[in-house]
Design a protein around this motif. Structure first.
Motif, PDB file in Angstrom:
ATOM      1  N   UNK A  32       5.788  13.674 -10.509  1.00  0.00           N
ATOM      2  CA  UNK A  32       6.870  14.121 -11.380  1.00  0.00           C
ATOM      3  C   UNK A  32       7.749  15.192 -10.774  1.00  0.00           C
ATOM      4  N   UNK A  33       7.820  15.247  -9.438  1.00  0.00           N
ATOM      5  CA  UNK A  33       8.693  16.244  -8.808  1.00  0.00           C
ATOM      6  C   UNK A  33      10.149  15.812  -8.940  1.00  0.00           C
ATOM      7  N   UNK A  34      11.045  16.771  -8.792  1.00  0.00           N
ATOM      8  CA  UNK A  34      12.467  16.489  -8.926  1.00  0.00           C
ATOM      9  C   UNK A  34      13.045  15.814  -7.692  1.00  0.00           C
ATOM     10  N   UNK A  35      12.492  16.120  -6.529  1.00  0.00           N
ATOM     11  CA  UNK A  35      13.043  15.601  -5.286  1.00  0.00           C
ATOM     12  C   UNK A  35      11.943  15.614  -4.243  1.00  0.00           C
ATOM     13  N   UNK A  36      12.179  14.925  -3.112  1.00  0.00           N
ATOM     14  CA  UNK A  36      11.209  14.954  -2.026  1.00  0.00           C
ATOM     15  C   UNK A  36      11.899  14.811  -0.683  1.00  0.00           C
ATOM     16  N   UNK A  37      11.237  15.304   0.335  1.00  0.00           N
ATOM     17  CA  UNK A  37      11.667  15.161   1.714  1.00  0.00           C
ATOM     18  C   UNK A  37      10.524  14.489   2.446  1.00  0.00           C
ATOM     19  N   UNK A  63       6.881  16.488   2.707  1.00  0.00           N
ATOM     20  CA  UNK A  63       5.705  15.837   3.275  1.00  0.00           C
ATOM     21  C   UNK A  63       6.013  15.152   4.595  1.00  0.00           C
ATOM     22  N   UNK A  64       5.003  14.960   5.365  1.00  0.00           N
ATOM     23  CA  UNK A  64       5.114  14.190   6.596  1.00  0.00           C
ATOM     24  C   UNK A  64       4.905  12.709   6.358  1.00  0.00           C
ATOM     25  N   UNK A  65       4.563  12.339   5.117  1.00  0.00           N
ATOM     26  CA  UNK A  65       4.341  10.928   4.779  1.00  0.00           C
ATOM     27  C   UNK A  65       5.611  10.111   4.956  1.00  0.00           C
ATOM     28  N   UNK A  66       5.435   8.789   5.107  1.00  0.00           N
ATOM     29  CA  UNK A  66       6.582   7.895   5.228  1.00  0.00           C
ATOM     30  C   UNK A  66       7.332   7.849   3.902  1.00  0.00           C
ATOM     31  N   UNK A  67       8.590   7.416   3.908  1.00  0.00           N
ATOM     32  CA  UNK A  67       9.417   7.446   2.699  1.00  0.00           C
ATOM     33  C   UNK A  67       8.859   6.630   1.521  1.00  0.00           C
ATOM     34  N   UNK A 119       7.823   8.523  -1.860  1.00  0.00           N
ATOM     35  CA  UNK A 119       8.510   8.191  -3.115  1.00  0.00           C
ATOM     36  C   UNK A 119       7.507   7.904  -4.224  1.00  0.00           C
ATOM     37  N   UNK A 120       6.456   7.167  -3.897  1.00  0.00           N
ATOM     38  CA  UNK A 120       5.446   6.839  -4.913  1.00  0.00           C
ATOM     39  C   UNK A 120       4.706   8.084  -5.373  1.00  0.00           C
ATOM     40  N   UNK A 121       4.323   8.938  -4.445  1.00  0.00           N
ATOM     41  CA  UNK A 121       3.604  10.168  -4.811  1.00  0.00           C
ATOM     42  C   UNK A 121       4.515  11.096  -5.608  1.00  0.00           C
ATOM     43  N   UNK A 160       0.843  -1.200   0.000  1.00  0.00           N
ATOM     44  CA  UNK A 160       0.000   0.000   0.000  1.00  0.00           C
ATOM     45  C   UNK A 160       0.878   1.249   0.000  1.00  0.00           C
ATOM     46  N   UNK A 161       1.881   1.268   0.871  1.00  0.00           N
ATOM     47  CA  UNK A 161       2.773   2.428   0.951  1.00  0.00           C
ATOM     48  C   UNK A 161       3.530   2.637  -0.349  1.00  0.00           C
ATOM     49  N   UNK A 162       4.024   1.553  -0.960  1.00  0.00           N
ATOM     50  CA  UNK A 162       4.778   1.664  -2.220  1.00  0.00           C
ATOM     51  C   UNK A 162       3.906   2.155  -3.369  1.00  0.00           C
ATOM     52  N   UNK A 163       2.594   1.964  -3.261  1.00  0.00           N
ATOM     53  CA  UNK A 163       1.689   2.425  -4.316  1.00  0.00           C
ATOM     54  C   UNK A 163       1.266   3.875  -4.108  1.00  0.00           C
TER      55      UNK A 163
END
Length: 128
Positions: A68-73, A53-57, A61-63, A5-8
């Protein structure tokens, strides 16, 4: 199942009675239509996009890939989000906060709809 679920790009929500798990609810962030194309235009103008985001890694990563963002935290606290934005501004980079605060004001939240530590994307190529 939970990692799937998280990976999706979803958030797994466990339903339990005491210690007995009764089920799992799959909550899914929805990336607004046209966002990926908008980021392509930004990139063509030399603008780098970062999702904070406060979401888990795994979910982040999936979102990030879907949007199509360049990077995420990922797993960023409100303080970490502000520190990141201020650090980017100190480098002279423009910023736009399209976070959940703007979702309460129609027309301003461009990124997502839905109501820590820094982590790297599993490939090591994306994420902070």
């Amino acid at each position: 199942m939970i990692q799937g679920i998280a990976k999706s790009g979803g958030t797994p929500l466990l339903v339990a009675d005491g210690k007995r798990v009764l089920g799992v609810i799959h909550l899914k962030d929805i990336v607004k239509g046209g966002l990926r194309e908008r980021f392509v235009r930004f990139r063509a103008m030399g603008i780098r996009t970062v999702m904070i985001t406060g979401d888990n890694p795994l979910t982040a990563a999936a979102i990030a890939a879907e949007a199509g963002v360049d990077d995420f935290l990922a797993e960023a606290t409100p303080v970490q989000k502000l520190e990141f934005i201020r650090a980017e501004q100190a480098k002279g980079k423009p910023r736009r906060d399209d976070g959940r605060r703007n979702q309460r004001r129609p027309g301003l939240g461009a990124g997502r709809r839905r109501g820590g530590d820094e982590h790297r994307h599993a490939s090591g190529e994306r994420g902070r």
